[in-house]
Design a protein around this motif. Structure first.
Motif, PDB file in Angstrom:
ATOM      1  N   VAL A  72       0.839  -1.199   0.000  1.00 15.80           N
ATOM      2  CA  VAL A  72       0.000   0.000   0.000  1.00 15.80           C
ATOM      3  C   VAL A  72       0.874   1.249   0.000  1.00 15.80           C
ATOM      4  N   ALA A  73       1.914   1.258   0.842  1.00 13.68           N
ATOM      5  CA  ALA A  73       2.818   2.404   0.912  1.00 13.68           C
ATOM      6  C   ALA A  73       3.588   2.571  -0.393  1.00 13.68           C
ATOM      7  N   CYS A  74       4.019   1.453  -0.981  1.00 11.79           N
ATOM      8  CA  CYS A  74       4.750   1.509  -2.248  1.00 11.79           C
ATOM      9  C   CYS A  74       3.881   2.067  -3.365  1.00 11.79           C
ATOM     10  N   LEU A  75       2.635   1.644  -3.431  1.00 10.20           N
ATOM     11  CA  LEU A  75       1.718   2.137  -4.462  1.00 10.20           C
ATOM     12  C   LEU A  75       1.502   3.643  -4.328  1.00 10.20           C
ATOM     13  N   LYS A  76       1.435   4.116  -3.098  1.00  7.18           N
ATOM     14  CA  LYS A  76       1.246   5.540  -2.871  1.00  7.18           C
ATOM     15  C   LYS A  76       2.495   6.328  -3.226  1.00  7.18           C
ATOM     16  N   GLN A  77       3.654   5.845  -2.805  1.00  2.06           N
ATOM     17  CA  GLN A  77       4.894   6.590  -2.974  1.00  2.06           C
ATOM     18  C   GLN A  77       5.450   6.518  -4.395  1.00  2.06           C
ATOM     19  N   ARG A  78       5.371   5.344  -5.015  1.00  2.07           N
ATOM     20  CA  ARG A  78       6.026   5.138  -6.302  1.00  2.07           C
ATOM     21  C   ARG A  78       5.076   5.207  -7.497  1.00  2.07           C
ATOM     22  N   PHE A  79       3.770   4.990  -7.249  1.00  3.05           N
ATOM     23  CA  PHE A  79       2.793   5.040  -8.332  1.00  3.05           C
ATOM     24  C   PHE A  79       1.776   6.160  -8.153  1.00  3.05           C
ATOM     25  N   SER A  80       1.828   6.834  -7.005  1.00  2.00           N
ATOM     26  CA  SER A  80       0.854   7.882  -6.669  1.00  2.00           C
ATOM     27  C   SER A  80      -0.570   7.346  -6.734  1.00  2.00           C
ATOM     28  N   LEU A  81      -0.761   6.124  -6.234  1.00  4.75           N
ATOM     29  CA  LEU A  81      -2.060   5.472  -6.261  1.00  4.75           C
ATOM     30  C   LEU A  81      -2.496   5.089  -4.852  1.00  4.75           C
ATOM     31  N   GLU A  82      -3.745   5.393  -4.529  1.00 11.91           N
ATOM     32  CA  GLU A  82      -4.337   4.945  -3.275  1.00 11.91           C
ATOM     33  C   GLU A  82      -5.646   4.200  -3.512  1.00 11.91           C
ATOM     34  N   THR A 127       5.358  -8.714 -26.786  1.00 11.10           N
ATOM     35  CA  THR A 127       6.359  -7.855 -27.415  1.00 11.10           C
ATOM     36  C   THR A 127       7.447  -7.434 -26.431  1.00 11.10           C
ATOM     37  N   ARG A 128       8.586  -7.073 -26.991  1.00  9.58           N
ATOM     38  CA  ARG A 128       9.701  -6.562 -26.197  1.00  9.58           C
ATOM     39  C   ARG A 128       9.292  -5.306 -25.438  1.00  9.58           C
ATOM     40  N   GLU A 129       8.558  -4.412 -26.130  1.00 10.22           N
ATOM     41  CA  GLU A 129       8.144  -3.159 -25.506  1.00 10.22           C
ATOM     42  C   GLU A 129       7.287  -3.412 -24.263  1.00 10.22           C
ATOM     43  N   LEU A 130       6.305  -4.299 -24.381  1.00  9.70           N
ATOM     44  CA  LEU A 130       5.453  -4.593 -23.235  1.00  9.70           C
ATOM     45  C   LEU A 130       6.241  -5.304 -22.136  1.00  9.70           C
ATOM     46  N   ALA A 131       7.186  -6.148 -22.527  1.00  8.40           N
ATOM     47  CA  ALA A 131       8.016  -6.826 -21.533  1.00  8.40           C
ATOM     48  C   ALA A 131       8.797  -5.815 -20.698  1.00  8.40           C
ATOM     49  N   LEU A 132       9.361  -4.812 -21.355  1.00  8.55           N
ATOM     50  CA  LEU A 132      10.115  -3.783 -20.636  1.00  8.55           C
ATOM     51  C   LEU A 132       9.207  -2.978 -19.712  1.00  8.55           C
ATOM     52  N   GLN A 133       8.015  -2.633 -20.184  1.00 10.39           N
ATOM     53  CA  GLN A 133       7.058  -1.892 -19.355  1.00 10.39           C
ATOM     54  C   GLN A 133       6.633  -2.718 -18.139  1.00 10.39           C
ATOM     55  N   THR A 134       6.372  -4.004 -18.370  1.00 10.44           N
ATOM     56  CA  THR A 134       5.959  -4.885 -17.279  1.00 10.44           C
ATOM     57  C   THR A 134       7.091  -5.060 -16.273  1.00 10.44           C
ATOM     58  N   TYR A 135       8.293  -5.214 -16.778  1.00 11.08           N
ATOM     59  CA  TYR A 135       9.468  -5.340 -15.904  1.00 11.08           C
ATOM     60  C   TYR A 135       9.607  -4.099 -15.018  1.00 11.08           C
ATOM     61  N   ASP A 136       9.463  -2.923 -15.617  1.00 12.89           N
ATOM     62  CA  ASP A 136       9.599  -1.676 -14.846  1.00 12.89           C
ATOM     63  C   ASP A 136       8.529  -1.589 -13.758  1.00 12.89           C
ATOM     64  N   CYS A 137       7.303  -1.987 -14.097  1.00 15.88           N
ATOM     65  CA  CYS A 137       6.207  -1.950 -13.124  1.00 15.88           C
ATOM     66  C   CYS A 137       6.494  -2.889 -11.957  1.00 15.88           C
ATOM     67  N   LEU A 138       6.863  -4.125 -12.253  1.00 12.03           N
ATOM     68  CA  LEU A 138       7.152  -5.089 -11.196  1.00 12.03           C
ATOM     69  C   LEU A 138       8.373  -4.675 -10.375  1.00 12.03           C
ATOM     70  N   ASN A 139       9.360  -4.104 -11.052  1.00  9.78           N
ATOM     71  CA  ASN A 139      10.560  -3.667 -10.347  1.00  9.78           C
ATOM     72  C   ASN A 139      10.235  -2.603  -9.301  1.00  9.78           C
ATOM     73  N   GLU A 140       9.355  -1.677  -9.643  1.00 15.47           N
ATOM     74  CA  GLU A 140       8.931  -0.659  -8.676  1.00 15.47           C
ATOM     75  C   GLU A 140       8.134  -1.296  -7.540  1.00 15.47           C
ATOM     76  N   LEU A 141       7.267  -2.222  -7.885  1.00 17.56           N
ATOM     77  CA  LEU A 141       6.404  -2.854  -6.893  1.00 17.56           C
ATOM     78  C   LEU A 141       7.205  -3.718  -5.916  1.00 17.56           C
ATOM     79  N   LEU A 142       8.341  -4.226  -6.368  1.00 14.18           N
ATOM     80  CA  LEU A 142       9.187  -5.071  -5.524  1.00 14.18           C
ATOM     81  C   LEU A 142      10.139  -4.272  -4.648  1.00 14.18           C
ATOM     82  N   ASN A 143      10.059  -2.958  -4.709  1.00 11.29           N
ATOM     83  CA  ASN A 143      11.005  -2.145  -3.941  1.00 11.29           C
ATOM     84  C   ASN A 143      11.054  -2.504  -2.448  1.00 11.29           C
ATOM     85  N   PRO A 144       9.911  -2.782  -1.792  1.00  9.78           N
ATOM     86  CA  PRO A 144       9.988  -3.150  -0.367  1.00  9.78           C
ATOM     87  C   PRO A 144      10.484  -4.581  -0.126  1.00  9.78           C
TER      88      PRO A 144
END
Length: 226
Positions: A31-41, A103-120
């Motif tokens: 929840v904290a990661c989504l707020k801080q890194r995605f600006s989502l609540e 696609t490679r493009e979607l793979a990179l986008q998905t990787y970036d999303c998961l990488n941010e979500l895994l920060n904690p």
């Protein structure tokens, strides 16, 4: 295989639900990661429907419009489920989750999303297999240890056939994103071969499977999803 079907048809102004991520029983660190890194609540409608079902372990076919938040709809429960595994998952624990995208493009986008979500939860290691990268470097990362892998179909099949360190015995979570595009672009046979590799590694272990699409209304005839 029975798929729990989640279909969301929304107008732009109806994208978000009334549920916060805390309401959906998400881990406080997420929840904290989504707020801080995605600006989502507040969760979108597809997220509010998908997250509880996927946390509970259901297989699902999720149909929702592009831009409705499908990547987080499966990524949040994926991370939530893996971070509570005991003993704690580390780099050397093995591969627990596989995400296949067209696609490679979607793979990179998905990787970036998961990488941010895994920060904690940095002890959980994320990897990427896509065309255009050096296979030698990819093999080295696989050898060091990965827990979540984002891959395009052809590259994944190539490594399954030629990379001995890519082991699937611990796999618990399989995501096939943009299943409509994979099906339309002729990847059915490759997905089927990947599924055969996965099935050969298991006897009674269950792999939670999630298909996502903007257009599909039924499970396509790809491999074990017939």
């Amino acid at each position: 295989m029975f798929f729990y079907r989640l279909e969301v048809t929304t107008k732009k102004e109806e994208l978000f639900s009334a549920s916060s991520f805390a309401d959906l029983q998400c881990d406080p660190l997420l929840v904290a990661c989504l707020k801080q890194r995605f600006s989502l609540e507040t969760a979108t409608k597809v997220q509010s429907l998908s997250i509880p079902a996927l946390i509970s372990g259901k297989d699902a076919l999720i149909k929702s419009a592009t831009g409705s938040g499908k990547t987080l709809a499966y990524s949040i429960p994926l991370v939530q489920r893996l971070q509570v595994v005991e003993p704690k998952i580390t780099r050397t624990s093995g591969l627990y989750a596989l995400v296949i995208v067209p696609t490679r493009e979607l793979a990179l986008q998905t990787y970036d999303c998961l990488n941010e979500l895994l920060n904690p939860f940095r002890r959980i290691v994320l990897g990427l297999l896509v065309g255009g990268e050096k296979k030698k470097s990819e093999k080295a990362r696989i050898r060091k240890g990965l827990n979540i892998l984002v891959a395009t179909p052809g590259r994944m099949l190539d490594h399954l056939g030629h990379t001995n360190n890519l082991r699937l015995e611990k796999l618990q979570y399989l995501v096939i994103d943009e299943a409509d595009r994979l099906y339309e672009q002729g990847f059915s046979a490759i997905i089927g071969q990947i599924m055969e590799f996965i099935q050969k590694r298991f006897t009674d272990q269950t792999v939670q499977t999630v298909l996502l699409s903007a257009t599909l209304s039924k499970v396509p005839n790809i491999g074990c999803f017939a």
